[in-house]
Design an enzyme around this catalytic site. Sequence first.
Site, mmCIF file in Angstrom:
data_model
loop_
_atom_site.group_PDB
_atom_site.id
_atom_site.type_symbol
_atom_site.label_atom_id
_atom_site.label_comp_id
_atom_site.label_asym_id
_atom_site.label_seq_id
_atom_site.Cartn_x
_atom_site.Cartn_y
_atom_site.Cartn_z
ATOM 1 C CB CYS A 190 62.266 37.249 6.478
ATOM 2 S SG CYS A 190 63.020 38.601 7.420
ATOM 3 C CD GLU A 215 62.925 30.466 10.124
ATOM 4 O OE1 GLU A 215 63.702 31.390 10.397
ATOM 5 O OE2 GLU A 215 61.871 30.640 9.463
ATOM 6 C CG HIS A 254 62.470 34.380 10.812
ATOM 7 N ND1 HIS A 254 63.462 33.947 9.958
ATOM 8 C CD2 HIS A 254 62.545 35.731 10.826
ATOM 9 C CE1 HIS A 254 64.116 34.997 9.480
ATOM 10 N NE2 HIS A 254 63.567 36.091 9.990
#
Length: 384
Positions: A259, A356, A354
């Site tokens: 990001c 994650e 993202h």
Amino acid sequence: MTRDGALLILEDGTVFRGDAYGARGTTLGEVVFTTGMTGYQETLTDPSYTGQIVVQTAPHIGNTGTNAEDMESSRIWAAGYVVREAARRTSNWRSEKPLVDALTDAGIVGIAGIDTRALTRRLRESGAMRGGIFSGPALDQADEAALLEQVRTAPTMEGASFVDEVTTREAYIIPAEGEKIGTVAALDLGIKSATPRHMAARGLDVHVLPAASGIEDILAISPDAVFFSNGPGDPATADEQVEVLREVLRRGLPFFGICFGNQLLGRALGFGTYKLKYGHRGINQPVQRLATGQVEITSHNHGFAVDAPIGEAVTAPHNDGEFGRVRVSHVCLNDDVVEGLHLEDRPAFSVQYHPESASGPHDANYLFDALVDMIRTHRAGKDS
């Protein structure tokens, strides 16, 4: 308007009337919308939302409450919160506190009971804009014209820097789980807690460092890789971190960015960044991995993007091509925004979205495996 009423005022003069939700008072920020149907707690506690009033497009919010386990940081970072229908009752076995109480305790001023679909359409047509939520005493002390003036004199997101506000004050370590494979120096620009957990689960010690850390602080850890996290604000304001990243690249250290980290890699390579009209925020964004043609459904939260050419690899423009060739590795299928960069001549890559995946989806988890592979390859090259 009653004492429990609230106003949301946009800088173009649009006014939405609803009910006070959370703390009472005044909050100002950039009004943005997120399309995630789940994960409101992860959204609120994502430091990337600093300075922003978050509009949930999902109509019913708060039904599962909140809990300590789903926090993506130590606190709620969103400047304000806007929902269509606030849950009257929490119904989930994991809930420890109703969302409205969490907002109130954190001092987050919100508004409920407005037409979030109409608000989202206006933001899509006109772009993200400054706004303010006013409730409680704030409504007694000024008329709508005065409140609008507060909104119009608030700072814009362009040129805004929040890195010093969101970063950790002290370095800390997330230890590797199982057999240790390597060490990562992670610069905290607004990191989500899920990110170092993914790395640790793959055998990496993660040293999370304050954003002001210099190259010597990084080298003192003897890292096998360097990571730049997500974070809020305009990447054009992060010149110090860009210079640190250039030093990382000069030393040939493996690098991974997410990001904000992707935007800073772009700037380190000599590309520009620009503000998107209304940004990408949600957990259902289609991104194509150009090397394979595979499409991933991904989680996004960004209002800026890298201005790099899509197609064949090009020589990175910084310092007459000092860092070699780079190619765009991923693109958003909604609007062709650059979603990833990959260096051809140095061990470095980044993505705008993202991986994650807190609170989902999980299509991009493989990128953490790619980090481990890059570390192993780099180590093998050093030993040979």
